[in-house]
Design an enzyme around this catalytic site. Structure first.
Site, mmCIF file in Angstrom:
data_model
loop_
_atom_site.group_PDB
_atom_site.id
_atom_site.type_symbol
_atom_site.label_atom_id
_atom_site.label_comp_id
_atom_site.label_asym_id
_atom_site.label_seq_id
_atom_site.Cartn_x
_atom_site.Cartn_y
_atom_site.Cartn_z
ATOM 1 N N HIS A 1 16.125 -40.671 -29.980
ATOM 2 C CA HIS A 1 16.783 -41.881 -30.480
ATOM 3 C C HIS A 1 17.392 -42.669 -29.328
ATOM 4 O O HIS A 1 18.545 -42.430 -28.950
ATOM 5 C CB HIS A 1 17.876 -41.513 -31.487
ATOM 6 C CG HIS A 1 17.355 -40.819 -32.717
ATOM 7 N ND1 HIS A 1 16.914 -39.519 -32.707
ATOM 8 C CD2 HIS A 1 17.196 -41.260 -33.987
ATOM 9 C CE1 HIS A 1 16.496 -39.184 -33.921
ATOM 10 N NE2 HIS A 1 16.663 -40.215 -34.712
ATOM 11 N N HIS B 1 15.752 -47.548 -33.047
ATOM 12 C CA HIS B 1 16.718 -46.530 -33.475
ATOM 13 C C HIS B 1 16.245 -45.117 -33.155
ATOM 14 O O HIS B 1 16.952 -44.357 -32.491
ATOM 15 C CB HIS B 1 16.993 -46.652 -34.974
ATOM 16 C CG HIS B 1 17.721 -45.479 -35.546
ATOM 17 N ND1 HIS B 1 19.083 -45.340 -35.465
ATOM 18 C CD2 HIS B 1 17.272 -44.354 -36.169
ATOM 19 C CE1 HIS B 1 19.443 -44.199 -36.024
ATOM 20 N NE2 HIS B 1 18.364 -43.576 -36.464
ATOM 21 N N GLU C 1 36.528 -31.515 -51.131
ATOM 22 C CA GLU C 1 35.966 -30.243 -50.685
ATOM 23 C C GLU C 1 35.107 -30.410 -49.432
ATOM 24 O O GLU C 1 35.137 -29.570 -48.528
ATOM 25 C CB GLU C 1 35.110 -29.609 -51.792
ATOM 26 C CG GLU C 1 35.865 -29.249 -53.061
ATOM 27 C CD GLU C 1 35.986 -30.425 -54.026
ATOM 28 O OE1 GLU C 1 35.456 -31.518 -53.735
ATOM 29 O OE2 GLU C 1 36.631 -30.251 -55.079
ATOM 30 N N HIS D 1 31.622 -25.460 -64.592
ATOM 31 C CA HIS D 1 32.599 -24.738 -63.777
ATOM 32 C C HIS D 1 32.244 -23.270 -63.591
ATOM 33 O O HIS D 1 32.998 -22.539 -62.954
ATOM 34 C CB HIS D 1 33.994 -24.857 -64.399
ATOM 35 C CG HIS D 1 34.624 -26.205 -64.175
ATOM 36 N ND1 HIS D 1 34.019 -27.379 -64.549
ATOM 37 C CD2 HIS D 1 35.805 -26.571 -63.596
ATOM 38 C CE1 HIS D 1 34.798 -28.400 -64.220
ATOM 39 N NE2 HIS D 1 35.882 -27.936 -63.634
#
Lengths: 661, 661
Positions: A28, A262, A411, A473
């Site tokens: 890159h 890129h 999280e 859950h």
């Protein structure tokens, strides 16, 4: 500031990057070319570091969050004097080189963290800044401020589009991490084209809303960057974002500013145009401009002197504060395994019932008292995870010595932040949430494993015994898919005593992360055989042997299913059959044992069953067939835990029936 | 607006929620109590819906993103007339009830999506709003605007802390989704305590930076909410966030406003206090206030009339636009399997080499031309994923009929947004990224599987043959951990012809998502046996049988490893041994076949090997031992693909050696 020298460094950075990528035919060039002046300035004028000692504790940390621009980093590490010879740049992206496609921590000197998956490095930097504040507050004295460095990161559009960077930035602003400075390579180009295609939000406004100072500078004007940096460093109450509107691939004659530069080599023709425009000889492969070596040679002397001066400060601080110094040394030596073994850990009466999350909370208090560098927190579930150190305070903007962290319902950032804290040095960190939400932090857990960071995950509510909360859950596949990550050890203790050992196992690890899979519901303390503690660390051991007729039947179980296995096993034995029940708290560790130990636990030729409140995948390696696994190969359901278990067939009755099939 | 009636609805919502949670001894009263007036107003005065027909296509969608507040939804569904009797509320969170702990789509009428994992519902709503714009642009005429509904969601602090909601909100602002209105239950409480502990960002400023209109209203003042909603609906160029500063658990005499009311029953004493304060009889279990039934009975007539009036409009539109009507019906009937079989799909010459990502791009063009409701996009990797429909335009704020989506570097939101699009109805959606980044979107993939949504994932660069990008970009455990999700089928075609079949398989699925695992590198087209296409859908079939001496040796392989298996198998056969090579494009489907088919592919008693560029876990079920799996049980490395494969032992030589051990 020696501007001609910096310009030559920038030119060289472009040249090395272009050539290495051309040689590899892969890489890159866009970022190293677009950020070349910035890179020269950063490594030459900004960073307080000493390439001769990449482990100097008071060095500035720099994280290349946009890890695909790895040649930016490799070029600068080489030029500034890290152990990275030019030959390694020539072997960019080749087997066994020190220059892999994305920067890898532990592989290349001066690489602070492994990056590539976008947004992770940014969040690692937030973790490093947290660790820096904690360490400074813990050890600095008014007379001897031994920790006063900064944490820098370079992020691209991709990093800032990822949700993890929003989570981490929100946390950084909340915690007022003034030592953190993020540079934003705003080149307005992503792989699909202009960022106008998908990313038109006001990044500055977003970061201001997160509580950051937002500045802008011209990445091709050293004075402009200096000015912004001065303002950033002056604001010690806010992290700063310095926006650098840049031209991707700057210097590429026709491709600069377009997404074609890129992630692909320039190609021969474009490279010639680049060389011509830059005044680099047409045959100037891996060209290094005049004065660059001299510039960095001079810098290296300054840096060496700076570290020596810090070394003197550190010695003065040590003499003045011997107790602190002892603690510092202990922290950096890692967990003392002998001291760990000598601790008086919680004891449990046989037959009593405790949830392993509660046992974990109990043992954590003892461990945290002895190991003062043990710290961590939860993603807003501490009361459920039992993850607080009760005698300690909360880490906050006002209280930098707190060891309990409120990560918020974030999280993913939590996972990457604790990675950054672990990378910083001296700390033992843990992160807590429900097992089912480990999915949210999976990319960060994978990186912890790849970097061999000894992070501990406290994952509670580890099965359908969560009950009423239902399938969203209830973990089903989670134990299997965590075990699937190379280098991550999953521990699922079956009672309080095993929970003590699980924590010890996790803390003794030096080369990788550990999951503690813990129950919401009470588990009955079972009788242990002699020597079980040593065998716990080997991953599995026999807990019940009943002699009888015929071939040996072995039942392997983990965590809450050990009681199911003991029930079914005893019933089967009462029919006169020969039975063994094996507790396997860590399948990963057990599979690493020698064949003799494995055969001593699961004798060759025995009929093997397994029981776990999750999918069967991975257990057939022992049982030979999914039919011999008491498992749950579907999503769970909402009902009180026991009813859910009955409806899903996770019972001793069913296991006993399987054994009689 | 009948304010006394709404107040009684609010009182009833509180009462039903409190009692259901008390009866279950489990649940979250904080949200339904704090948002009771809002809920009454939303279901009574705002939503254009018809409880008698939850599938009415022009209904407003409402997503309870804060799914833990499920009793909010169940109470309102019951009261407004959905098929949810009071008995079901009394069985809240019990086995087989219609009222599981978190709302489950497909289980309870009127539940638009399964929520609970925070932030997902918010992003689903963004997907629904995208689908709404696309559908409206496709089918509305100036005379007959058959789609003119809105999409509403209620999100809490937890939802807005999650990174996925930042990603989705940024995309929604970029796309100017004016039909989307998000309500923010800003109660300043999370499980660990005050949001001051972790979440002090300026949410309003963040959303303004994302391009949203931000409004505020008093959730206990109907006129205030009406005013904000009017402003929200008036702005058709921006999504709107309406901040509702609320008191969690409002109505609980001592617990209101504290985190103790978030996720636990009130308890007998607190409930009595609540009843007293509200004027509810002390023995008023599941109390329904006066006038509530009458209020909703009146509303139901209005709603029925509204749908009937829409039905008339729809019939007029159908008469005026028969071709559009035909298309509408086709879209809603799902993929026509007969038409799918009749398509002329790309053909490949035996021995030619094509990357399956390229084959996928080719077949996608054919499929997209025939099935005009097939649409999707990539998380900024479209040129690499080959996921664009070349003849179609980009979906954007200006062009609502585009079928190519630029999701930006936002994998997680992409996953949840395509879930929302699939939930909307009539569309077949796909989402693309690198296989390794499936980790970033895993929680959304799990929900697609739980909801049985036929989403297709295009996951390219599916092995260490990614090469130079190195371990951060090389999937190792990903095939195994995707297969681990119940109901998700993972397809790994071995060449172009198999890629055609993989796409057909995915599109024929009606009851769950499919992963297409596709190579970066060219794969050689192999010879197929007769009838292979039918057997492809059964997950595995023999592609090579060579007779010889001794027991039969079977080699199972997927994707790029089929050529390795064929190589090793031929070499082994040339030693005179009996060999079969099996292509197993879908392990999930194969394991669902009857024993007879399984035994026809892998005869009992044969010696079985497997080859896949990933971990061995899951293959022992066939081979009996990890020693017979040619796998990669460690992280990858940066080098050109072939060199990486050699270094990692993923070669025909090694497989042949294993076979001779």
């Amino acid at each position: 500031m020696n501007i001609p020298a910096l310009e030559n460094v920038a030119k060289t950075l472009r040249s090395l990057s272009v050539d290495a990528i051309e040689a590899a035919n892969s890489g890159h060039p866009g970022l190293p070319m677009g950020m070349a002046e910035f890179g020269a300035w950063l490594y030459g004028e900004v960073l307080k570091h000493n390439p001769a000692n990449p482990h100097w504790m008071n060095r500035d940390r720099f994280v290349l969050s946009a890890g695909h621009g790895s040649m930016f980093l490799y070029s600068l590490l080489h030029l500034s004097g890290y152990e990275l010879p030019l030959e390694e740049l020539k072997a960019f992206r080749q087997l066994d080189s020190l220059t892999p496609g994305h920067p890898e921590r532990g592989h290349t000197a001066g690489v602070e963290t492994t990056t590539g998956p976008l947004g992770q490095g940014f969040a690692n930097a937030v973790g490093m800044a947290i660790a820096r504040e904690f360490t400074a507050a813990k050890f600095n004295t008014a007379e001897h401020p031994i920790i006063d460095h900064h944490v820098y990161t370079l992020a691209g559009d991709g990093c800032l589009m990822e949700g993890i960077s929003s989570e981490a930035a929100s946390l950084a602003g909340h915690l007022k991490l003034g030592s953190l400075v993020a540079f934003y390579d705003s080149n307005s180009i992503s792989i699909e084209g202009s960022t106008e295609l998908a990313f038109t939000e006001q990044v500055a406004g977003r970061f201001e809303s997160f509580g950051w100072q937002v500045l802008e500078a011209d990445p091709y004007d050293f004075a402009s960057m200096d000015k912004a940096l001065t303002a950033a460093l002056a604001d010690i109450d806010r992290p700063s974002l310095i926006i650098l509107p840049s031209v991707i691939g700057k210097g590429a004659p026709t491709k600069a500013g377009s997404h074609s530069v890129h992630g692909a080599p320039l190609g021969a023709e474009e490279r010639q145009g680049f060389r011509q425009a830059m005044g680099i000889p047409a045959d100037g492969d891996f060209y290094i401009a005049d004065g660059v070596s001299e510039y960095f040679a001079g810098k290296r002397k300054e840096w060496q002197a700076a570290e020596e001066s810090w070394d003197a400060l550190f010695e003065q601080w040590s003499s003045a504060n011997p107790a602190l110094r002892t603690q510092w040394d202990q922290w950096h030596a890692g967990i003392d395994a002998v001291a760990l073994e000598e601790l008086a850990l919680p004891e449990y009466e046989a037959g009593s019932a405790t949830a392993t999350r509660a046992s974990s909370g109990k043992v954590l208090q003892v461990l945290a008292e002895r190991f003062t560098n043990l710290l961590g927190g939860s993603a807003d579930l501490a009361p459920s995870n039992k993850s607080d150190i009760i005698s300690e305070t909360d880490f906050s903007a006002e209280n930098r010595v707190g060891r309990n962290f409120h990560f918020g319902v974030r999280e993913h950032a939590m996972g990457a932040v604790v990675n950054g804290m672990a990378l910083y040095g001296g700390l033992r960190v843990y992160a807590a949430t429900f097992l089912v939400f480990s999915d949210y932090m999976r990319p960060a857990i994978r990186l912890a494993a790849l970097m061999k960071l000894p992070v501990t995950y406290i994952f509670t509510h580890d099965s359908i015994f969560v009950g009423e909360d239902g399938p969203t859950h209830q973990p089903i596949e989670h134990l299997a898919v965590l075990r699937a990550i190379p280098g991550l050890d999953v521990l699922r203790p079956a009672d309080g005593a095993e929970c003590n050992e699980a924590w010890k196992y996790a803390l003794k690890r030096k080369d990788g992360p550990s999951v503690l899979s813990l129950s919401r519901q009470g588990l009955t303390e079972f009788d242990k055989p002699e020597g079980w503690r040593e065998n716990f660390a080997r991953g599995a051991y026999a807990v019940l042997d009943i002699d009888g007729e015929g071939e040996l039947t072995v039942i392997i179980a983990t965590g809450s299913e050990l009681s199911v296995a003991l029930d079914a096993g005893r019933r089967y034995a009462s029919d006169g059959k020969r039975v063994r029940v094996v507790s396997m708290p860590c399948r990963d560790a057990f599979l690493r044992q020698d064949r003799a130990y494995i055969a001593s636990v699961i004798p060759a030729g025995s009929r093997v069953f397994a029981a776990e409140a999750g999918i069967s995948m991975g257990w057939e390696i022992f049982t030979g067939s999914a039919d011999r696994v008491l498992s749950i190969d579907r999503f769970g359901l909402s009902a009180p835990g026991k009813k859910a278990a009955e409806a899903l067939g996770l019972t001793a009755d069913r296991l006993y029936a399987l054994m009689n099939e």
